[in-house]
Scaffold this motif. Structure first.
Motif, mmCIF file in Angstrom:
data_model
loop_
_atom_site.group_PDB
_atom_site.id
_atom_site.type_symbol
_atom_site.label_atom_id
_atom_site.label_comp_id
_atom_site.label_asym_id
_atom_site.label_seq_id
_atom_site.Cartn_x
_atom_site.Cartn_y
_atom_site.Cartn_z
ATOM 1 N N ARG A 5 0.858 -1.123 0.048
ATOM 2 C CA ARG A 5 0.151 -0.067 0.021
ATOM 3 C C ARG A 5 0.793 0.990 -0.031
ATOM 4 O O ARG A 5 1.604 1.607 0.940
ATOM 5 C CB ARG A 5 -0.978 -0.008 1.043
ATOM 6 C CG ARG A 5 -1.813 1.281 1.392
ATOM 7 C CD ARG A 5 -2.941 0.840 2.170
ATOM 8 N NE ARG A 5 -4.054 0.379 1.498
ATOM 9 C CZ ARG A 5 -5.147 0.341 1.555
ATOM 10 N NH1 ARG A 5 -5.783 0.803 3.060
ATOM 11 N NH2 ARG A 5 -6.252 -0.273 1.210
ATOM 12 N N VAL A 7 0.909 5.280 -0.019
ATOM 13 C CA VAL A 7 0.149 6.751 0.393
ATOM 14 C C VAL A 7 0.871 7.724 -0.396
ATOM 15 O O VAL A 7 2.025 7.973 -0.083
ATOM 16 C CB VAL A 7 0.097 6.961 1.982
ATOM 17 C CG1 VAL A 7 -0.685 7.986 2.045
ATOM 18 C CG2 VAL A 7 -0.620 5.643 2.506
ATOM 19 N N GLY A 27 -0.399 2.846 5.928
ATOM 20 C CA GLY A 27 0.255 2.085 4.574
ATOM 21 C C GLY A 27 1.610 1.454 5.038
ATOM 22 O O GLY A 27 1.976 1.731 5.800
ATOM 23 N N GLN A 247 -11.927 7.700 1.793
ATOM 24 C CA GLN A 247 -10.393 7.586 1.645
ATOM 25 C C GLN A 247 -10.574 7.455 0.008
ATOM 26 O O GLN A 247 -11.208 6.733 -0.446
ATOM 27 C CB GLN A 247 -9.588 6.381 2.017
ATOM 28 C CG GLN A 247 -9.437 6.751 3.618
ATOM 29 C CD GLN A 247 -8.641 5.645 4.213
ATOM 30 O OE1 GLN A 247 -8.288 4.546 3.470
ATOM 31 N NE2 GLN A 247 -8.088 5.787 5.553
ATOM 32 N N ILE A 249 -8.908 5.454 -2.378
ATOM 33 C CA ILE A 249 -8.241 4.179 -2.468
ATOM 34 C C ILE A 249 -8.289 3.367 -4.016
ATOM 35 O O ILE A 249 -9.505 3.253 -4.382
ATOM 36 C CB ILE A 249 -8.680 3.090 -1.508
ATOM 37 C CG1 ILE A 249 -8.471 3.719 -0.216
ATOM 38 C CG2 ILE A 249 -7.609 1.905 -1.827
ATOM 39 C CD1 ILE A 249 -8.917 2.685 0.911
ATOM 40 N N VAL A 350 -4.410 6.697 -2.096
ATOM 41 C CA VAL A 350 -3.905 5.644 -1.806
ATOM 42 C C VAL A 350 -3.894 4.492 -2.948
ATOM 43 O O VAL A 350 -4.806 4.270 -3.586
ATOM 44 C CB VAL A 350 -4.605 5.007 -0.380
ATOM 45 C CG1 VAL A 350 -4.188 3.432 -0.099
ATOM 46 C CG2 VAL A 350 -4.474 5.709 0.727
#
Length: 361
Positions: A5, A7, A27, A247, A249, A350
């Motif tokens: 992940r 960020v 993350g 968020q 994502i 993200v």
């Protein structure tokens, strides 16, 4: 392959998350794509590095931007060499997980027991076209663009630049302000992820399906009725509306959205080896150092990459496995000077990405 992940942020311009009203999601890797400061001052540099160093990420990738005059030795707004070295040392030493890239590459290995054991090669650069003489740190002229961006390694998995590439997340008003030379090079490198900023109003995410070109020996690409050719197919990823607390994502692993049609191979291609205690290896720039480009000291073991060229069979083989790139403009500040209606701020973006497992390299 493990899910990693990322960020992504940029253009914080001296603001902390609490001041700008955004929250840093959890993350594995934080990427800051430049403009750490607004005025390029010592106070702003120290303030920004202080809050980044306290974040809970395995690795924090940082590049500078055109406002970060303190970090550019040749801008008229920069400090003397002694002060500049002090701030570079601050960037490199304030947190062992912090990686400052000044037009150079690094190999990263994630080893946290509770996180992904992934490995990737990343290239980061602070440069953008020199349009304004007021905030002209790390600027370059149009004639220098091809030589500058040709130094991006062909086996880079992730590319972080302050400027966006032309035609991708670079619109300010009715104008495209990105770099055409950078676009051409990204089209050849085809990294899994390309992160930029600089153009605040163009914040967003695109998935770019690269078309066939003169270097390609690929069969016709077909996807959702699209037939590949010399033009690239761009899919804009929907973002939560402005002011939403949801968020942003982007799932490229295939678990929730369509999997990225690409693969990471940079670390495998150069056959890098790490010592047991080592998680970051700096890679010297492949270009000629003319003395005008400042590079942070190489305190870790240095490794060099094979000089893969566009004509090499190995390059063509690896490139055939990379058909798509996710491009992210991660600007946190949503408006540009003079900020009519007041300054507004975006949330981080993200990106979930699959990368090769470090233990299997």
């Amino acid at each position: 392959m493990p899910k990693t992940r990322f960020v992504c942020i940029s253009d914080t311009h001296g603001y902390t998350p609490s001041e700008a009203g955004f929250k840093l999601p959890a993350g594995d890797v934080l990427i800051h794509a430049g403009d750490l400061t607004n005025q390029g001052s010592k106070i702003e540099i120290e303030k920004t590095i202080n809050w980044i160093s306290k974040t809970e990420y395995q690795v924090k990738i940082i590049v500078a931007g055109n406002h970060d005059t303190t970090l550019d030795p040749i801008t008229p707004h920069s400090n003397d060499d002694q002060d500049l070295q002090k701030y570079l040392e601050l960037l490199l030493s304030s947190s062992p997980q912090m990686v400052y890239l000044n037009h150079q590459a690094a190999l990263i290995r994630l080893t946290r027991p509770t996180g992904p054991r992934a490995m990737f090669k990343i290239f980061g650069s602070p440069y953008s076209r020199q349009i304004s003489r007021t905030w002209a740190a790390f600027g370059y002229e149009a004639d220098d663009a091809e030589g500058l961006w040709s130094q991006i390694p062909l086996d880079a998995d992730i590319v972080v630049t302050h400027t966006p590439p032309h035609s991708h997340l670079d619109t300010r008003g009715e104008n495209r302000t990105g770099c055409k030379a950078l676009n051409r090079v990204l089209r050849q490198v085809r990294p899994c992820l390309a992160v930029c900023g600089h153009v605040h109003e163009a914040r967003g995410v695109e998935r770019v399906r690269w078309g066939v070109d003169s270097f390609g020996k690929e069969s016709t690409v077909r996807e959702r009725g699209y037939e590949g050719h010399n033009e690239d197919y761009v899919e804009r990823v929907a973002m939560p509306p402005s002011g939403s607390k949801k968020q942003c994502i982007v799932d490229l692993t295939g678990r929730k959205e369509r999997k990225l049609d690409s693969c990471g191979f940079g670390s495998k291609a150069i056959g890098a080896s790490f010592s047991p205690e080592q998680n970051i290896v700096n890679v010297p720039s492949s270009g000629q150092d003319d003395g005008n480009t400042l590079k942070p000291p190489m305190t870790n073991q240095q490794v060099s990459s094979d000089n893969i060229s566009y004509q090499d069979d190995e390059y063509l083989r690896l490139r055939s496995l990379r058909r798509e790139t996710c491009i992210v403009n991660s600007a946190i500040m949503a408006t540009s000077w003079p900020h009519r209606g007041g300054k507004k701020f975006n949330s981080p973006i993200v990106v979930d990405l699959e990368l090769p497992e470090a233990d299997k390299m």
